[in-house]
Design a protein around this motif. Structure first.
Motif, PDB file in Angstrom:
ATOM      1  N   PHE A   1     -26.764 -34.549  40.353  1.00  0.00           N
ATOM      2  CA  PHE A   1     -27.385 -35.326  39.162  1.00  0.00           C
ATOM      3  C   PHE A   1     -27.209 -34.249  37.919  1.00  0.00           C
ATOM      4  O   PHE A   1     -26.657 -35.024  36.763  1.00  0.00           O
ATOM      5  CB  PHE A   1     -28.907 -35.464  39.214  1.00  0.00           C
ATOM      6  CG  PHE A   1     -29.443 -36.194  38.065  1.00  0.00           C
ATOM      7  CD1 PHE A   1     -29.271 -37.265  38.002  1.00  0.00           C
ATOM      8  CD2 PHE A   1     -30.291 -35.436  37.228  1.00  0.00           C
ATOM      9  CE1 PHE A   1     -29.952 -38.027  36.727  1.00  0.00           C
ATOM     10  CE2 PHE A   1     -30.748 -36.041  35.894  1.00  0.00           C
ATOM     11  CZ  PHE A   1     -30.613 -37.316  35.876  1.00  0.00           C
TER      12      PHE A   1
ATOM     13  N   VAL B   1     -31.620 -32.066  49.218  1.00  0.00           N
ATOM     14  CA  VAL B   1     -32.200 -31.999  47.833  1.00  0.00           C
ATOM     15  C   VAL B   1     -31.519 -31.354  46.831  1.00  0.00           C
ATOM     16  O   VAL B   1     -31.370 -31.615  45.653  1.00  0.00           O
ATOM     17  CB  VAL B   1     -33.670 -31.326  47.969  1.00  0.00           C
ATOM     18  CG1 VAL B   1     -34.406 -31.670  47.014  1.00  0.00           C
ATOM     19  CG2 VAL B   1     -34.185 -31.828  49.447  1.00  0.00           C
TER      20      VAL B   1
ATOM     21  N   LEU C   1     -29.637 -20.015  40.481  1.00  0.00           N
ATOM     22  CA  LEU C   1     -30.346 -21.482  40.620  1.00  0.00           C
ATOM     23  C   LEU C   1     -30.415 -22.052  38.998  1.00  0.00           C
ATOM     24  O   LEU C   1     -30.187 -23.038  38.685  1.00  0.00           O
ATOM     25  CB  LEU C   1     -31.585 -21.298  41.059  1.00  0.00           C
ATOM     26  CG  LEU C   1     -32.555 -22.456  41.382  1.00  0.00           C
ATOM     27  CD1 LEU C   1     -31.847 -23.492  42.339  1.00  0.00           C
ATOM     28  CD2 LEU C   1     -33.720 -22.237  41.885  1.00  0.00           C
ATOM     29  N   PHE C   2     -30.584 -21.041  38.031  1.00  0.00           N
ATOM     30  CA  PHE C   2     -30.990 -21.451  36.674  1.00  0.00           C
ATOM     31  C   PHE C   2     -29.688 -21.942  35.977  1.00  0.00           C
ATOM     32  O   PHE C   2     -29.669 -22.626  35.137  1.00  0.00           O
ATOM     33  CB  PHE C   2     -31.712 -20.627  35.862  1.00  0.00           C
ATOM     34  CG  PHE C   2     -32.927 -19.778  36.656  1.00  0.00           C
ATOM     35  CD1 PHE C   2     -33.925 -20.714  36.849  1.00  0.00           C
ATOM     36  CD2 PHE C   2     -32.749 -18.669  37.157  1.00  0.00           C
ATOM     37  CE1 PHE C   2     -34.930 -20.165  37.875  1.00  0.00           C
ATOM     38  CE2 PHE C   2     -33.797 -18.061  37.966  1.00  0.00           C
ATOM     39  CZ  PHE C   2     -34.804 -18.829  38.360  1.00  0.00           C
TER      40      PHE C   2
ATOM     41  N   VAL D   1     -28.658 -33.311  45.622  1.00  0.00           N
ATOM     42  CA  VAL D   1     -29.270 -34.418  44.779  1.00  0.00           C
ATOM     43  C   VAL D   1     -29.168 -33.819  43.320  1.00  0.00           C
ATOM     44  O   VAL D   1     -28.777 -34.222  42.382  1.00  0.00           O
ATOM     45  CB  VAL D   1     -30.438 -35.172  45.241  1.00  0.00           C
ATOM     46  CG1 VAL D   1     -31.132 -35.681  44.044  1.00  0.00           C
ATOM     47  CG2 VAL D   1     -30.192 -35.932  46.474  1.00  0.00           C
ATOM     48  N   ILE D   2     -30.011 -32.628  43.334  1.00  0.00           N
ATOM     49  CA  ILE D   2     -30.307 -31.986  41.834  1.00  0.00           C
ATOM     50  C   ILE D   2     -28.779 -31.517  41.393  1.00  0.00           C
ATOM     51  O   ILE D   2     -28.773 -32.043  40.104  1.00  0.00           O
ATOM     52  CB  ILE D   2     -31.139 -31.044  42.069  1.00  0.00           C
ATOM     53  CG1 ILE D   2     -32.512 -31.419  42.619  1.00  0.00           C
ATOM     54  CG2 ILE D   2     -31.183 -30.144  40.592  1.00  0.00           C
ATOM     55  CD1 ILE D   2     -33.435 -30.340  42.628  1.00  0.00           C
TER      56      ILE D   2
ATOM     57  N   TYR E   1     -29.258 -25.271  35.566  1.00  0.00           N
ATOM     58  CA  TYR E   1     -30.090 -26.074  34.492  1.00  0.00           C
ATOM     59  C   TYR E   1     -29.810 -25.585  33.021  1.00  0.00           C
ATOM     60  O   TYR E   1     -29.854 -26.482  32.103  1.00  0.00           O
ATOM     61  CB  TYR E   1     -31.561 -25.819  35.043  1.00  0.00           C
ATOM     62  CG  TYR E   1     -31.777 -26.087  36.534  1.00  0.00           C
ATOM     63  CD1 TYR E   1     -31.780 -27.441  36.800  1.00  0.00           C
ATOM     64  CD2 TYR E   1     -31.963 -25.327  37.593  1.00  0.00           C
ATOM     65  CE1 TYR E   1     -31.533 -28.064  38.181  1.00  0.00           C
ATOM     66  CE2 TYR E   1     -32.188 -25.785  38.790  1.00  0.00           C
ATOM     67  CZ  TYR E   1     -32.127 -27.089  39.029  1.00  0.00           C
ATOM     68  OH  TYR E   1     -32.151 -27.280  40.404  1.00  0.00           O
TER      69      TYR E   1
ATOM     70  N   TYR F   1     -35.792 -43.231  46.087  1.00  0.00           N
ATOM     71  CA  TYR F   1     -36.572 -41.971  46.408  1.00  0.00           C
ATOM     72  C   TYR F   1     -37.191 -42.194  47.869  1.00  0.00           C
ATOM     73  O   TYR F   1     -37.190 -41.273  48.565  1.00  0.00           O
ATOM     74  CB  TYR F   1     -37.733 -41.830  45.566  1.00  0.00           C
ATOM     75  CG  TYR F   1     -38.661 -40.488  45.977  1.00  0.00           C
ATOM     76  CD1 TYR F   1     -38.281 -39.270  45.811  1.00  0.00           C
ATOM     77  CD2 TYR F   1     -39.769 -40.937  46.439  1.00  0.00           C
ATOM     78  CE1 TYR F   1     -38.823 -38.269  46.211  1.00  0.00           C
ATOM     79  CE2 TYR F   1     -40.853 -40.079  46.903  1.00  0.00           C
ATOM     80  CZ  TYR F   1     -40.301 -38.551  46.707  1.00  0.00           C
ATOM     81  OH  TYR F   1     -41.097 -37.672  47.065  1.00  0.00           O
TER      82      TYR F   1
ATOM     83  N   ILE G   1     -25.427 -35.868  34.533  1.00  0.00           N
ATOM     84  CA  ILE G   1     -26.040 -35.762  33.477  1.00  0.00           C
ATOM     85  C   ILE G   1     -25.194 -35.080  32.368  1.00  0.00           C
ATOM     86  O   ILE G   1     -25.175 -35.454  31.023  1.00  0.00           O
ATOM     87  CB  ILE G   1     -27.287 -35.224  33.429  1.00  0.00           C
ATOM     88  CG1 ILE G   1     -28.480 -36.067  33.818  1.00  0.00           C
ATOM     89  CG2 ILE G   1     -27.798 -34.533  32.039  1.00  0.00           C
ATOM     90  CD1 ILE G   1     -29.715 -35.731  33.468  1.00  0.00           C
TER      91      ILE G   1
ATOM     92  N   MET H   1     -27.100 -27.493  31.787  1.00  0.00           N
ATOM     93  CA  MET H   1     -27.292 -28.980  31.423  1.00  0.00           C
ATOM     94  C   MET H   1     -28.314 -28.876  30.279  1.00  0.00           C
ATOM     95  O   MET H   1     -28.104 -29.776  29.346  1.00  0.00           O
ATOM     96  CB  MET H   1     -28.234 -29.234  32.913  1.00  0.00           C
ATOM     97  CG  MET H   1     -28.742 -30.664  32.643  1.00  0.00           C
ATOM     98  SD  MET H   1     -29.140 -31.179  34.289  1.00  0.00           S
ATOM     99  CE  MET H   1     -31.091 -30.580  34.411  1.00  0.00           C
TER     100      MET H   1
END
Ligand SMILES: Nc1ncnc2c1ncn2[C@@H]1O[C@H](COP(=O)(O)OP(=O)(O)O)[C@@H](O)[C@H]1O
Ligand SMILES: [Mg+2]
Lengths: 254, 305, 252
Positions: free
Chosen positions: A190, A183, A227-228, A186-187, A231, A63, A194, A234
């Protein structure tokens, strides 16, 4: 870094009067340059000091590195956006039925597949790859069998940086390269890892597909949810498989 | 426990008196340091269980927006009430995720919390009702039914922050010293054993997450009352990163470290804008590396020795 | 009276490796069972299965007649089954006393958010337990600095804070020199007797040293590649031809 380096290399190539198709080579050279310059510096100079420490600490170290490199890119390349359009135009359009698709996108898919298969093959089917896997499993045992563990770390890290930089370089033509792009990457990456499961290449491939499809679906049906969608995908995977789709075998503890 | 309370109360009194002597800019700086310090204290609490949240901006923003909305829309203006409400709102907001997140450690936990906070950021930017990316302003709170006079506003807001953070810190210290606090430390070291001893690791971690959320939400409410303005940046990853920075700097041994570290950060920040405006993050990163390398248990461990 | 533990034809395979195959063992209250078998015979796997760390591929586990096959380590511990570990599982950065306090706190009804972990009372109780294991002198030492034998003892002491009905000791004397084994086992057994459950704690211990087994076990179970080779009185089992071939290698 990869994206910015790509911007610079493509610009230099153009200034040097090379043919436009050479810009593709510029992209690759940019990634190699980033890997060659950055990886040894970071790995030898920094990560080495922290090997064997808490995993959480390593997260913090990366980080910190992220913070430093963000500003470093701003210092080197300034805050204004760059556009690297030369390679994008190169592949023209592909007509499929009614729809016209950008050729560069197809080329990207091919490069990604080649990279994925190449890494899988390299890890599982070559001697070097097996040595890397052995070191991941147990650095101590590997070193007692005569493996130069420290060189393996450097090599693996350098290769990882190369792939990341290549990702940036190849994306550069499709976006405006500006501060802050990292950023989101990265998200998203990741999320991909995951979903797939830490340390699994097949998993990463499938995770990438899932994330891509989820985003595409959201963009088509209800754009604000883009965007969501990542997630959400995920979260759904994690509820059913807390460690991702492909589990890595863990070392025995008791 | 009695000693903790007495020590805490005396510190609060000392700071209240000291505040009378401070210049205005320093008062404001201390108020912000206290507000942000509470959020970092939440991360310290999580660190004691072995995880670091990179998304405390989420609860910070949740508390801040909740306090601001309560004040603007429902006319709840009491500062202490708003602080508590900010904490409660953050707990409510994160409760659905607590059990899911409690199963994750290390980079998983860090990134999942970061992802959550960025989702909130995304929502806030798009919500025109909440002012979109510009945010909105909140009028000055009241204290125990009294309006706060202009001349005294700086000191009163400072006092509110000192009292609120004082209470929360005493609570945190009591928690750190409790059985559950000790088991948290044990989880950080060997969660397999803790589970084998008959305690639920997931439940402890989930509770820690919610406690940290309360601290973060309360911090958010305190910050917005001092700033008077809120925007989605509260939930942005750089904000979260600064909280982590302070927590690492503080180390997980004590409570006071979080506020000392927070104060240092605010001080550096107020100078940085004039001396190195473009390399603020880089400076933070380098400083963080130095701390991790040479003071792995945080600067807080220095104070103790 | 129904046995405390009843394992019924437990099987567990790891990618072709047979770690347990049709293992059936019943243990009564107060029994002292010695578990023997060469490395890889499946002794630790058996302990892991009983304590819910591993789920059997087939078979069932009952505690006091209640089926607990589906439960995890925490729930099983709550039913009065404690274990120690072949490799001690401790909090290495804490001191010895805190490790015991952690164990005591975890064993309590609910973890308190405010009741201090360190009180005169909890300390006194923890020190008394440490005293039983002759660890009193090390109470304030950081675990990471301690020698292996002490850590082993602490590991066992932690499993005793709740007066279990069934105690599973995985190689309590491994990694300890031959001369130290007997005194260590003596300490452990005396401490168990001191912390015993009212109905008599059943103890099942994994051990490689046959002298220790004969001395402390009232019954011996021999494992060989995941199967129970023999089960009975120590003298009988140790004289068994199969056991001598596969486990003891002809000693005694
Ligand atoms: N978690 C595990 N994963 C893979 N193999 C295992 C695992 N646990 C045990 N085994 C295998 O099962 C067999 C029995 O192991 P174990 O029960 O540890 O033997 P013992 O304690 O008798 O030495 C060994 O071959 C071991 O490698
Ligand atoms: Mg074993």
């Amino acid at each position: 870094m990869g994206a910015y380096a790509a911007a610079s290399f493509v610009a230099w190539f153009a200034a040097a009067g090379f043919a436009p198709w050479m810009s593709i080579i510029a992209l690759f050279m940019a990634s190699v340059a980033v890997a060659a310059l950055l990886a040894p510096l970071v790995e030898r100079g920094l990560l080495r000091v922290f090997y064997g420490r808490d995993e959480v600490l390593l997260v913090l170290v990366t980080y910190a590195l992220f913070l430093i490199l963000e500003d470093a890119t701003k210092l080197i390349w300034g805050a204004n956006p760059y556009f690297v359009s030369a390679p994008y135009a190169l592949f023209g359009n592909v007509q499929v039925g009614e729809q016209a698709y950008v050729g560069y996108d197809f080329a990207l898919v091919v490069v990604a597949a080649v990279c994925g298969i190449g890494v899988w093959w390299g890890l599982n089917r070559t001697r070097i790859g097996k040595v890397v896997l052995a070191v991941i499993h147990s650095a101590e045992v590997a070193s007692s069998m005569g493996v130069n563990v420290s060189r393996v770390y450097t090599f693996a890290f350098m290769f990882g940086i190369f792939l990341a930089a290549l990702g940036g370089a190849l994306t550069a033509p499709m976006i405006s390269v500006q501060p802050g792009v990292s950023v989101s990457v990265v998200i998203v990456s990741f999320a991909v890892v995951i979903i797939g499961g830490l340390g699994s290449i097949e998993g990463a491939a499938i995770g990438a597909l899932i994330v891509g499809l989820a985003r595409a679906l959201a963009v088509h049906t209800w754009p604000p949810a883009e965007l969501f969608s990542i997630y959400l995908a995920m979260a759904i995977v994690l509820v059913f498989r807390p460690e991702g789709l492909f589990l890595r075998v863990k070392a025995r503890r008791i | 426990m009695k000693r903790t309370v007495w020590f805490g109360v005396s510190l609060v009194v000392i700071f209240l008196i000291a505040g009378l002597l401070l210049p205005k800019w320093l008062l404001f700086l201390c108020t912000m340091a206290a507000a942000n310090g509470v959020v970092s204290l939440g991360i310290v609490l999580l660190m004691r269980g072995g995880v670091v949240s990179f998304g405390q901006g989420l609860v910070f923003a949740a508390g801040g927006y909740a306090a601001a909305l309560l004040s603007n829309k429902l006319g709840v203006t009491d500062a202490l009430l708003l602080t508590a409400a900010g904490g409660a709102a953050a707990v409510l907001m994160t409760a659905p995720f607590a059990v899911l997140l409690a199963r994750y450690r290390g980079i998983f936990f860090a990134m999942l919390t970061l992802a959550l906070s960025m989702v909130l950021y995304g929502v806030l930017v798009k919500m025109d009702a909440l002012g979109g990316s510009d945010g909105f302003t909140m009028s000055r709170p009241t204290l125990l039914g009294m309006k706060i006079a202009d001349a005294w506003s700086g000191y009163v807001l400072y006092s509110i922050a000192v009292v609120a953070t004082g209470l929360l810190s005493i609570g945190a210290r009591i928690y750190f010293d409790s059985s559950r606090g000790l088991v948290s430390l044990a989880i950080r070291e060997n969660e397999l054993r803790v589970e084998y001893l008959g305690a639920s690791v997931t439940r402890v971690m989930a509770a820690n997450f919610l406690l940290a959320a309360f601290l973060g939400g309360a911090g958010g409410a305190l910050a917005i009352m001092a700033l008077g303005h809120i925007e989605p940046n509260f939930s942005y990853w750089t904000t979260s990163g600064e909280f982590v920075f302070v927590a690492i700097l503080a180390g997980h041994t004590g409570v006071l470290g979080a506020f000392a570290a927070s104060f240092v950060l605010e001080l550096v920040r107020s100078f940085s804008s004039s001396y190195f405006p473009n390399t603020w993050q880089m400076a933070l990163g380098i400083f963080l590396l130095i701390v991790i390398r040479f003071f792995p248990r945080g600067l807080g461990s220095l104070i103790k020795k | 009276m129904s046995p405390v533990l009843s394992a019924k034809s437990l099987s567990k395979h790891f990618d072709g490796v047979v770690a347990a195959e049709a293992v059936t063992i019943a243990v009564a209250a107060g029994e002292r069972v010695g578990l023997i078998g060469s490395n890889g015979a499946g002794k630790t796997t058996f302990v892991n299965l009983i304590t819910g760390y591993l789920k059997p591929d087939a078979g069932a586990i009952e505690l006091d007649g209640r089926d607990v096959t589906a439960l995890g380590p925490r729930e099983i511990e709550r039913l009065g089954v404690a274990r120690s570990f072949q490799i001690p599982q401790l909090c290495a950065e804490m001191n010895v006393l805190d490790n015991i306090l952690v164990a005591a706190a975890c064993g309590g009804e609910a973890l308190s958010f405010w009741q201090p972990a360190h009180t005169a009372q909890t300390r006194e109780r923890a020190l008394a337990l440490l005293e039983r294991f002759a660890l009193g002198a090390h109470a304030e030492r950081r675990v990471a600095e301690l020698p292996g034998g002490i850590r082993k003892l602490l590991d066992i002491a932690m499993s005793l804070t709740r007066r279990p009905r069934l105690l599973l000791l995985d190689e309590p004397t491994s990694g300890v020199s031959v001369e130290e084994k007997f005194p260590m086992m003596e300490t452990v057994m005396a401490a168990i007797a001191g912390e015993t459950h009212s109905e008599g704690t059943a103890v099942l211990f994994v051990e490689h040293d046959m002298e220790i087994v004969t001395r402390y076990a009232s019954r011996v179970v021999a494992f060989y590649s995941g199967r129970v080779l023999a089960d009975g009185a120590p003298a009988t089992v140790l004289a068994d031809a199969d056991v001598r071939r596969h486990v003891t290698g002809g000693q005694i």
